[in-house]
Design an enzyme around this catalytic site. Sequence first.
Site: not given
Length: 452
Positions: A43, A251, A268, A279, A358, A362, A369, A395, A399, A417, A419
Amino acid sequence: MSVTHTLSPITEFVNRRQQLLAQLPSNSVAIIPAGKEVTRSNDTEYLFCQNKNFYYLTGFNEPDALLVLVKASSEQGSVDQSILFCRDKDPLQEVWHGKRIGPSVAKQDYQFSACFTVQKFEKELPELLNDKDSVYVCQGENEALEQQILQCFKQLKAASRQGKKSPKALVDCTAFIHEMRLIKSSAELTIMRQANVISGQAHQRAMAKTHDGKFEYQIEAELLHEFARHGARFPAYNSIVAGGDNANILHYTENSDVLTNGDLLLIDAGAELAGYAADITRTFPVSGKFSEPQKTLYELVLLSQNKAIEAVKPNNTLGELNTITNKILTEGLYELGILQGDLPSLLAQNACKQYFIHGLGHWLGLDVHDVGDYAIDENRKQSRAFEPGMVMTIEPGIYIPLNDESVDEKWRGIAIRIEDNILVTETGYENLTVNSPKTVSDIETLMANART
Ligand code: GLY
Ligand code: MN
Ligand code: MN
């Protein structure tokens, strides 16, 4: 008590409804539902997140509501209407779960033509749809609502002898709303700039608090603390706090490992402010000082990012930016011996994509996104021209997993990265990410100062 969570003037939302109505054919209806609360377990619920299309058109932040836009017919006296169905006031529910706005305050404060309780929606629907030509929804978003509308079509057809007339079509209006959302107004940009500044403060705090032996989730807590301190209670998405090789998981949100000197930390993370996302990614050394291989790769990623950002202007495209980044990264990785072979063929194949795994960026807005088409041709190959008011991320990354035996050992386990959030202006661009340190010297200086 503030229940709206909006920083935009209400006229913004009224104008958006008018803009959407202007695109609908005469004698039609559009129905946009609010989000629903989602059970986490038994609940308890996840914290509520409003449906972003509904929010964009209303600023109304409660679940279980519906917006109905009625586009006037050509009949004399017919006028456009903007109707909200929302939860009724309920003292017992409000004591347990929080205040509700209720139809009468909603009509006044949110400037709808009419408001009813959501219980009345089922009863009112046949009247709202009777004798209309078409009904617009965001198709695929809410199957139950679409079924309810189609059921209502049947009901109206069956009542033709009582003079009822069913609409002929259920049509998708997603593109109308998404194209509107893609171009940000100045009120939206004010919020997005603030979301970026708050996120920058959080990235600075994370750099200052990072030490060997801390856990990734402890740094995540520093980010959330700084967001909330400045009025952004929620992150725009689950923060990625990834030490060393964990950053090779794009991710990674477990955020459960201990940080170790010698590793990089990739963060990130962006705040959500009044529904709008920042972002931002920054990568920095746990120790406060980049090693030579880390610095070399970092400066390559940074160069590719800066060159892509400098190319943002009206009529340029994400495709063009990709060409710039891919060339810089491929040449750089070749010069470092990470890519081997013949440079012209490596460039022709965009060989950097082996390590830059990647997309370059975006759209950004109410969703991280964000919505809006990326391509303009039927084959979806040609990327659309930038227009003032669009906001995107840029970004690039490199890697190199710890177990990649095809490269010299010194590069293994490095994942970077960087960004930023970029607005297209009339003449070029504005980088909204103004206070997240990103040069090697700015990062090392901040971290050294935090340690003294
Ligand atoms: N934070 C997710 C992304 O950068 O796209
Ligand atoms: Mn992004
Ligand atoms: Mn990101």
